[in-house]
Enzyme design. Structure first.
Site, PDB file in Angstrom:
ATOM      1  N   LEU A   1      28.005 -14.201 -40.269  1.00  0.00           N
ATOM      2  CA  LEU A   1      27.533 -13.148 -41.167  1.00  0.00           C
ATOM      3  C   LEU A   1      26.704 -13.677 -42.332  1.00  0.00           C
ATOM      4  O   LEU A   1      25.899 -12.940 -42.896  1.00  0.00           O
ATOM      5  CB  LEU A   1      28.728 -12.351 -41.699  1.00  0.00           C
ATOM      6  CG  LEU A   1      29.623 -11.736 -40.613  1.00  0.00           C
ATOM      7  CD1 LEU A   1      30.790 -10.989 -41.253  1.00  0.00           C
ATOM      8  CD2 LEU A   1      28.826 -10.820 -39.704  1.00  0.00           C
TER       9      LEU A   1
ATOM     10  N   THR B   1      35.510 -18.191 -50.923  1.00  0.00           N
ATOM     11  CA  THR B   1      34.861 -18.211 -49.620  1.00  0.00           C
ATOM     12  C   THR B   1      33.517 -17.510 -49.603  1.00  0.00           C
ATOM     13  O   THR B   1      32.789 -17.594 -48.610  1.00  0.00           O
ATOM     14  CB  THR B   1      35.766 -17.525 -48.589  1.00  0.00           C
ATOM     15  OG1 THR B   1      36.017 -16.183 -49.026  1.00  0.00           O
ATOM     16  CG2 THR B   1      37.096 -18.260 -48.451  1.00  0.00           C
TER      17      THR B   1
ATOM     18  N   GLU C   1      39.414 -21.438 -41.225  1.00  0.00           N
ATOM     19  CA  GLU C   1      40.426 -22.425 -40.871  1.00  0.00           C
ATOM     20  C   GLU C   1      40.073 -23.307 -39.680  1.00  0.00           C
ATOM     21  O   GLU C   1      40.579 -24.425 -39.563  1.00  0.00           O
ATOM     22  CB  GLU C   1      41.757 -21.707 -40.617  1.00  0.00           C
ATOM     23  CG  GLU C   1      42.314 -21.143 -41.917  1.00  0.00           C
ATOM     24  CD  GLU C   1      43.468 -20.182 -41.733  1.00  0.00           C
ATOM     25  OE1 GLU C   1      44.618 -20.614 -41.899  1.00  0.00           O
ATOM     26  OE2 GLU C   1      43.223 -19.000 -41.444  1.00  0.00           O
TER      27      GLU C   1
ATOM     28  N   ILE D   1      38.617 -15.910 -52.563  1.00  0.00           N
ATOM     29  CA  ILE D   1      39.314 -17.133 -52.980  1.00  0.00           C
ATOM     30  C   ILE D   1      38.375 -18.339 -52.977  1.00  0.00           C
ATOM     31  O   ILE D   1      38.807 -19.481 -52.881  1.00  0.00           O
ATOM     32  CB  ILE D   1      40.532 -17.398 -52.080  1.00  0.00           C
ATOM     33  CG1 ILE D   1      40.143 -17.459 -50.603  1.00  0.00           C
ATOM     34  CG2 ILE D   1      41.595 -16.339 -52.303  1.00  0.00           C
ATOM     35  CD1 ILE D   1      41.290 -17.832 -49.683  1.00  0.00           C
TER      36      ILE D   1
ATOM     37  N   PHE E   1      44.372 -21.893 -49.970  1.00  0.00           N
ATOM     38  CA  PHE E   1      44.670 -22.597 -48.717  1.00  0.00           C
ATOM     39  C   PHE E   1      46.029 -22.191 -48.142  1.00  0.00           C
ATOM     40  O   PHE E   1      46.693 -22.973 -47.484  1.00  0.00           O
ATOM     41  CB  PHE E   1      44.595 -24.110 -48.922  1.00  0.00           C
ATOM     42  CG  PHE E   1      43.345 -24.544 -49.609  1.00  0.00           C
ATOM     43  CD1 PHE E   1      42.111 -24.421 -48.979  1.00  0.00           C
ATOM     44  CD2 PHE E   1      43.372 -25.033 -50.905  1.00  0.00           C
ATOM     45  CE1 PHE E   1      40.940 -24.806 -49.616  1.00  0.00           C
ATOM     46  CE2 PHE E   1      42.202 -25.406 -51.547  1.00  0.00           C
ATOM     47  CZ  PHE E   1      40.984 -25.296 -50.909  1.00  0.00           C
TER      48      PHE E   1
END
Length: 718
Positions: free
Chosen positions: A583, A459, A658, A457, A231
């Site tokens: 995507l 994602t 984000e 991370i 984050f």
């Protein structure tokens, strides 16, 4: 084309994670590996005058204690927060003043508790106020944005506006708190350094370590194979990796440093508190005539970091007269840093709350107010938008949410002690992309290997990059393997600024497209070693653009406010996004929902207090810093428009990591106002603040009516 891009493919590493075989930075075992535990400073400002390590060294299993007197010397870093154990200075409470290395984690922790440190204490100042005497206007805010931008005569236009709001908001310090705390394992072998670290970019770690320890980058391998969240707090190297490398050099062992969670707020960055003043002026039809957003924040005395919270106001709405300004005070506090949507999250909370207040002042639907102020070009730069579908997000989100049936009167919907309300807010996040390199190989068995130093991370980056490669190759996803997370791979930028997939994916697409062309021209069977292609997007990914590129979204919230306890419960959150071509539908929804959940925490539960007497963040662990749980929202939805924007990258994608947090807190705050008629301007909206607001409203209503009976006040039940 195989149609891999856009499909809801499952995470390639999912089985490893759920089966426990995915290894994180602290889980790389080797013979003789030692553990280390840091010792934080117990004063808010001063100098170390003495360190007694005798009791610590007497603890069974303790191997060494590093202090500023015996730790390896480092070259001066660009980032002062990495100059650990180099001098006796203490710039803030929690600064590391020693490191205990031991055979076991338990021995290291016991040794750290036994270290005795004496200080020369100096007076400290950790309290941020809008009128702090040390306040100044910096040259730049974070990410190189000008600290001040002004167009026209905003003060004069505000004074002559038909409708005006002049309001102040406060966002407290916030902390990243990833599930995996910061950790690093380091090992030296014949002058070569191997590091496993929990970082959003192993390449950045490699470069910093090379400079600090004076060795060539090619003698350092840094891996971040699996990372349990960041984050923003893992966007640059943190003290854990420097301490691990120092301890490994000092002891000749592999050493792991895993920071205790309660130490994180002081040493890995935080979102600095921001004080906002918004002045919005509009004509009678709701068109903005003036927009002023002034932000006051803090930074540390050793490193300037200015949360760019006024920058989003330069993008969102058409206003002929505007000023956005940042001011900062350097205090004896830990250095602030990036946290999910830096600038946009606190800045849009304030702006979108003020827009809601302006809508109430005008007696206008808050969606219609936003639509009327839709700009033709980006207000700050004057560039045309590559794509901007905010109005469509507002309209479609409203349709899905059922906004048309809303009674606009605050406090109009009550069920027993509960006041029900709904709110809306807009969101934006810039499109960022950086150069990257990637390699692709076709193997004789019909499979493909794609290699790029991306960082996943949490994602789903591995999966999405494999989908991009499969599409460019015209191959099934199952035949594409991907390697990420090591400086031994083709170099690539860090995972940050919602730029990862756009940056890495561009290089992967180019490498795989080139490989596809080579395969089409290659006669006969492939050689034993396979066929290779590489790509480097320097000169293209970092080329300037004539277009303003941003993602946009609309957030909707439904809340119930308990007039007896002051508790706010969120019954429903809905996000509608325009973020280019999506995507992977599965991982995209996960990212949107994750951002919205973090925004929920920002609105209702998350907040930190700087203790003026001790110079410490009071809420330093997850027992006191409350992140939201599943039970904190009954229903959460994420939807999107599939934008066709050819001015972005070969995939047509925008970052999505984000934007989900950006408008959520404002939507919830606006819903609380709609439910109660009470406007609360300080986050989080905890029960004590909500209840105090309800009681204040009742008292004000009683004063107006001159009667304790209270008439039709919606909070009469308090």
């Amino acid at each position: 084309m195989t149609g891999s891009v856009g499909a809801p493919a499952e995470r390639l590493e999912g089985l490893e994670k759920v089966s426990g075989t995915a290894r994180y930075a602290a889980e790389y075992h080797s013979p003789g590996r030692a553990q280390a535990w840091p010792v934080p400073a117990a004063v808010a400002r001063g100098r170390v005058t003495g360190v007694d390590t005798s009791a610590a060294l007497a603890v069974p299993g303790v191997l060494a204690v590093l202090t500023h007197e015996n730790a390896p010397r480092l070259a001066e870093p660009d980032d002062p927060t990495l100059a650990v154990l180099q001098d006796p200075g203490v710039p803030h409470r929690g600064w590391f003043v020693a490191l205990v290395v031991a055979e076991t984690l338990e021995a290291a922790r016991a040794g750290a508790a036994a270290v005795r440190v004496d200080y020369a204490v100096e007076e400290h100042d950790v309290t941020l106020t809008a009128s702090h005497p040390g306040m100044y206007v910096p040259e730049e805010a974070n990410a190189g944005y000008p600290a001040v931008r002004e167009q026209g005569d905003p003060d004069g236009a505000f004074g002559s506006s038909a409708a005006r709001v002049d309001v102040a908001y406060r966002v407290p310090p916030l902390h990243n708190h990833p599930m995996e705390p910061h950790a690093s394992t380091a090992r030296w072998d014949d002058g070569r350094l191997t590091v496993h670290t929990s970082s959003q970019g192993s390449g950045a770690v490699q470069g910093v370590l090379a400079g600090l320890f004076g060795i060539p980058e090619e003698r350092i391998v840094v891996t971040a194979e699996h990372v349990g969240g960041g984050f923003g707090s893992k966007g640059t190297p943190r003290p854990d990796v420097v301490l691990a490398v120092m301890a490994a050099r000092q002891t000749g062992r592999a050493v792991t440093v895993a920071l205790p969670r309660r130490y994180l707020p002081a040493v890995v960055g935080h979102r600095a508190p921001t004080l906002h003043r918004l002045r919005l002026g509009a004509d009678a039809d709701g068109r903005l005539t003036s927009l002023v957003h002034e932000v006051t924040t803090h930074t540390s005395r050793i490193k300037e970091f200015v949360e760019q919270a006024a920058v989003p106001a330069r993008v969102m709405y058409a206003a002929p007269h505007s000023r956005t300004e940042h001011r900062v005070a350097a205090l004896d506090v830990p250095s602030p840093s990036w946290m999910r949507a830096p600038g946009e999250a606190p800045g849009m909370y304030a702006l979108e709350s003020a827009m809601d207040e302006l809508a109430a002042e005008l007696g206008m639907d808050p969606i219609e107010l936003r639509v009327r102020n839709e700009p033709d070009v980006e207000p700050d730069s004057g560039k045309p938008f590559s794509s901007r579908h905010l109005v469509e997000c507002l309209r479609e989100g409203a349709r899905r949410f059922g906004w048309a049936g809303r009674d606009p009167r605050p406090g109009s919907h009550r069920e027993g002690p509960l006041l029900l309300g709904t709110g809306v807010a807009a969101a934006t996040y810039p499109v960022m992309v950086w150069p990257a390199t990637a390699a692709a190989r076709a193997l004789p068995d019909g499979t493909f290997l794609v290699r790029v130093n991306a960082t996943d991370i949490g994602t789903g980056a591995r999966t999405v990059l494999a989908q991009i490669g499969a599409d460019a190759l015209g191959a099934p996803l199952a035949r594409v393997r991907i390697e990420v997370g090591s400086t031994a791979l083709p170099s690539a930028p860090l995972a940050g600024g919602s730029s990862g997939t756009a940056s890495w994916g561009w290089a992967v697409h180019e490498a795989c497209a080139r490989l596809a062309r080579r395969l089409a021209e290659h006669p006969g069977p492939l050689p034993e070693q396979g066929l290779d292609a590489r790509a480097d997007t320097r000169g293209s990914a970092d080329a300037g653009s004539d277009w303003a590129r941003h993602a946009f979204g609309a957030h909707f919230a439904e809340v119930a406010v308990d007039t007896v306890t002051g508790e706010v419960r969120v019954g429903r959150l809905l996000g509608m996004y325009a973020a280019g071509h999506i995507l992977n539908a599965r991982t995209a929804r996960s990212q949107f929902v994750g951002g919205m959940t973090m925004g929920l925490g920002m609105a209702l539960t998350e907040g930190s207090t700087m203790d003026a007497a001790f110079g410490d963040f009071t809420e330093s662990d997850l027992a006191s810093y409350h992140v939201p749980a599943h039970a904190d929202v009954a229903e959460i939805e994420a939807h999107w428009l599939d934008e066709d924007d050819p001015r972005l990258n070969p995939m047509g994608s925008k970052g999505i990591g984000e934007i989900g947090i950006v408008g959520t807190a404002a939507a919830i705050g606006n819903a609380v106002h709609h439910a109660t008629g009470v406007r609360l301007r300080e986050l989080p909206l905890t029960p004590d603040r909500v209840l105090a607001g309800l009681l204040d409203r009742r008292a004000a209503n009683d004063a107006r009516t001159g009667s304790a009976a209270g008439g039709s006040d919606p909070v009469r039940g308090v």
